[in-house]
Enzyme design. Structure first.
Site, PDB file in Angstrom:
ATOM      1  N   ASN A   1       0.842  -1.197   0.000  1.00 28.50           N
ATOM      2  CA  ASN A   1       0.000   0.000   0.000  1.00 28.50           C
ATOM      3  C   ASN A   1       0.875   1.244   0.000  1.00 28.50           C
ATOM      4  O   ASN A   1       1.997   1.210   0.495  1.00 28.50           O
ATOM      5  CB  ASN A   1      -0.886   0.007   1.250  1.00 28.50           C
TER       6      ASN A   1
ATOM      7  N   HIS B   1       0.679   5.139   1.422  1.00 31.31           N
ATOM      8  CA  HIS B   1      -0.100   5.958   2.348  1.00 31.31           C
ATOM      9  C   HIS B   1       0.500   7.361   2.384  1.00 31.31           C
ATOM     10  O   HIS B   1       1.719   7.516   2.497  1.00 31.31           O
ATOM     11  CB  HIS B   1      -0.076   5.327   3.746  1.00 31.31           C
TER      12      HIS B   1
ATOM     13  N   GLU C   1       5.100  10.403  -3.862  1.00 27.66           N
ATOM     14  CA  GLU C   1       4.455   9.090  -3.982  1.00 27.66           C
ATOM     15  C   GLU C   1       4.788   8.455  -5.329  1.00 27.66           C
ATOM     16  O   GLU C   1       5.099   7.263  -5.422  1.00 27.66           O
ATOM     17  CB  GLU C   1       2.934   9.221  -3.848  1.00 27.66           C
TER      18      GLU C   1
HETATM   19  C1  GRF Z   1      -2.809   8.882  -2.691  1.00 26.79           C
HETATM   20  O1  GRF Z   1      -2.475  10.017  -1.950  1.00 26.79           O
HETATM   21  C2  GRF Z   1      -2.506   7.637  -1.906  1.00 26.79           C
HETATM   22  O2  GRF Z   1      -1.369   7.749  -1.103  1.00 26.79           O
HETATM   23  C3  GRF Z   1      -3.729   7.498  -1.045  1.00 26.79           C
HETATM   24  O3  GRF Z   1      -4.795   7.882  -1.867  1.00 26.79           O
HETATM   25  C4  GRF Z   1      -4.319   8.762  -2.888  1.00 26.79           C
HETATM   26  C5  GRF Z   1      -4.666   8.140  -4.182  1.00 26.79           C
HETATM   27  O4  GRF Z   1      -4.332   8.948  -5.277  1.00 26.79           O
HETATM   28  N1  GRF Z   1      -3.810   6.159  -0.504  1.00 26.79           N
HETATM   29  P1  GRF Z   1      -4.310   8.323  -6.723  1.00 26.79           P
HETATM   30  O5  GRF Z   1      -5.664   7.655  -6.945  1.00 26.79           O
HETATM   31  O6  GRF Z   1      -3.188   7.339  -6.812  1.00 26.79           O
HETATM   32  O7  GRF Z   1      -4.114   9.481  -7.656  1.00 26.79           O
END
Ligand code: GRF
Length: 209
Positions: free
Chosen positions: A100, A102, A167
């Site tokens: 996952n 986060h 991310e």
């Molecule tokens: C991201 O910030 C992720 O970390 C969280 O939800 C968001 C999803 O964004 N779990 P995306 O759908 O990948 O653009």
């Protein structure tokens, strides 16, 4: 060798995995209107929708989800903005191969609204974490973290954008390391073979930026 990605919405992390050239065999969403489904289809990736609303019990939804996943026989299941709490049975079924991302530096700010909570708490560093999933929400062994600065003028949107860029950097890396068999879990710790903290698993802000 493939990866199945679970999404609920925008799917930008899923897109980052695709753009990194990772072997994503399918993208599965619990919502038919998830924007990321279009992105995946446009790139020729198989998509499935398992609507959670169609199932009275969480267990039944998770069983249907697992059936859909297993149809692609993936090595790894990657949650990317998948907004459903998974049952312990589901987590156990994919133990050690469920990841996952986060949007906080865990164990700070598990759960929702992480950017607003970070601003309210007045922290100077925020960030994101890729971790293996265990039964306890947002608590599994940490694979990689990226920290970003929190500036005085930040609002939720500016902070979220800064974290999201990080991310998109760390999730493809973590998935690649998994597929290369470089990640070993010892208790709560992840040992990365051939991975250095300074270059790989601990990304800290550049004070010049
Ligand atoms: C991201 O910030 C992720 O970390 C969280 O939800 C968001 C999803 O964004 N779990 P995306 O759908 O990948 O653009």
């Amino acid at each position: 060798m493939s990866v199945v990605v679970l999404i609920s919405g925008r799917g930008s992390n899923m897109q980052a995995l695709l753009e990194a050239g990772l072997p994503v065999s399918a993208v599965i969403s619990n919502r038919a209107d998830a924007k990321g489904l279009e992105t995946a289809s446009a790139r020729g990736v198989a998509t499935r929708v398992i609507e959670h609303r169609g199932y009275a019990a969480r267990e039944a939804f998770d069983a249907a989800l697992a059936d859909a996943i297993d149809g692609f026989a993936p090595r790894l299941v990657a949650l990317a903005g998948f907004m459903r709490i998974l049952t312990p049975a589901f987590v156990a079924r994919y133990a050690g191969r469920l990841m996952n991302i986060h949007p906080s530096l865990l164990p700070a700010f598990p759960g929702l609204d992480t950017h607003a909570r970070a601003l309210a708490a007045g922290v100077k560093l925020h960030g994101c974490t890729v971790h293996f999933v265990t039964a306890e929400l947002d608590h599994g062994p940490v694979i990689v973290q990226a920290a970003v600065p929190v500036f005085a003028g930040d609002d939720e949107a500016s902070l979220a954008a800064r974290v999201l860029a990080a991310e998109h950097r760390i999730y493809p890396a973590a998935v690649r390391w998994f597929l290369e068999d470089r990640l070993r879990v010892e208790g709560q710790r992840v040992i990365g073979r051939g991975l250095s903290e300074s270059e790989n698993t601990l990304i800290s802000p550049d004070p010049e930026r």
